[in-house]
Design an enzyme around this catalytic site. Structure first.
Site, PDB file in Angstrom:
ATOM      1  N   SER A 126      61.178 -10.704  92.886  1.00  0.00           N
ATOM      2  CA  SER A 126      61.548  -9.458  93.548  1.00  0.00           C
ATOM      3  C   SER A 126      60.357  -8.826  94.241  1.00  0.00           C
ATOM      4  CB  SER A 126      62.107  -8.476  92.510  1.00  0.00           C
ATOM      5  OG  SER A 126      62.247  -7.177  93.056  1.00  0.00           O
ATOM      6  N   TYR A 151      61.746  -3.660  85.084  1.00  0.00           N
ATOM      7  CA  TYR A 151      62.389  -4.701  85.895  1.00  0.00           C
ATOM      8  C   TYR A 151      61.337  -5.506  86.660  1.00  0.00           C
ATOM      9  CZ  TYR A 151      64.900  -6.821  89.803  1.00  0.00           C
ATOM     10  OH  TYR A 151      65.380  -7.705  90.735  1.00  0.00           O
TER      11      TYR A 151
END
Length: 334
Positions: A126, A151
């Site tokens: 990501s 995350y």
């Protein structure tokens, strides 16, 4: 080829499955269809895939024994691993879900590849790994040691775990740092979906950092083209690479990291304006401060990916927003 696609009912995963099967590949998709967001949307994505080359297995990647059994019985050539607990803000509220899916689940996929001679593992990282980085565009040669959400930390961990398996077991792995993906069948927890829904419902939309934010919005069709192409670019060992002189995106192991995005960020307010124009409705806006875990700007340096795949995004924001809004209105009868 025989592919495993994890997260097959997901926003990106379902389109990857669709493209691979159209290209003639055999695909086994796995998904646990959890209720992080509307399960009916996930089921509707799967219902679109009408291809005899696709088989869905309902399975949680955190289930070690089930993952191992699936790898042993199916003997995949390549794996595209997209399943994860997504969402930056949700990681603040429910951190253990991220450990189960993004860490334990990722390890189980690596183990499946290790024990079954998988030729290439492509997995989702990501853009959030860039964290506190201020230099733009974000490049894979940059340090990514200061994440601002759990995350993001799990995604950085995925890259480190993949490298160790590439080094120890000669498994070719490629990590893709996804930037802001949008388009039809998108996730309800993401800004394009939230803005469109609230504008149509007459609700107020929250604008973080008073609108002074930039995102490298990339349409899902462009993203999937890049994912499918990179699956054919298998990393190899590079004996001349060193930590001192080489890029962190490469290695002496068969390991690679790429940014995958549009490479041209736009201001958040311009994106909202594109949605307003397409809907023909001006949004009611609540301007507020930056939220925990959020970042000011995402901007992908994608030249390395473009060079090895020939992949260049085609969809403009105007075209992409029009495509998304049309799908939303039809799907939700708005």
């Amino acid at each position: 080829m025989k592919y495993l696609v994890t997260g097959a009912a997901g926003f990106i995963g379902s389109v990857v499955v669709e493209q691979l099967t159209k290209n003639g590949h055999q695909v086994v998709g796995i998904d646990n269809l959890n209720d992080y967001y509307d399960v009916a949307l996930k089921e509707a994505r799967l219902a679109r895939i009408q291809n005899p080359n696709f088989k869905l297995v309902r399975l949680d990647i955190a289930d070690r024994d089930s993952v191992a059994s699936l790898f042993a019985s199916e003997q995949f050539d390549k794996v595209i691993h997209l399943a994860a607990q997504a969402g930056v803000r949700y990681s603040i509220e429910n951190p253990h879900a991220y450990a189960d899916s993004n860490l334990v689940g990722h390890l189980n996929i690596l183990e499946g590849c290790r024990h079954n001679q998988v030729k290439h593992l492509v997995y989702a990282s990501s853009s959030s790994v860039y964290g506190l980085n201020a230099k733009t565009p974000f490049a894979t040669s940059d340090s990514v040691d200061h994440p601002v959400s759990l995350y993001a930390a799990t995604k950085k961990s995925n890259e480190l775990m993949a490298h160790s398996y590439s080094h120890l077991y000669d498994i070719p792995t490629t990590g893709l740092r996804f930037f802001t993906v949008y388009g039809s069948w998108g996730r309800p927890d993401m800004a394009p979906f939230i803005f469109t829904k609230k504008i149509l419902d007459g609700d107020v939309i929250d604008i973080n950092n008073n609108g002074d934010m930039w995102r490298d919005f990339t349409h899902v069709e462009d993203i999937v083209e890049g994912v499918v192409r990179i699956a054919d670019v298998v990393p190899t060992r590079n004996s001349s690479w060193t930590v001192e002189e080489g890029s962190p995106a490469s290695s002496s192991a068969p390991y690679a990291i790429y940014n995958i995005g549009h490479g041209s960020p736009i201001n958040l307010m311009d994106f909202v304006k594109a949605i307003e124009d397409e809907l023909g409705i001006e949004a009611q806006k609540n301007f507020r401060e930056m939220q925990p875990g959020d970042v000011y700007q995402t901007y992908a340096d994608t030249q390395d990916l473009f060079a090895v795949t020939g992949y260049t995004p085609k969809m403009t924001v105007k075209e992409g927003v029009a495509e998304f809004v049309q799908w939303y209105r039809e799907f939700y009868n708005k």
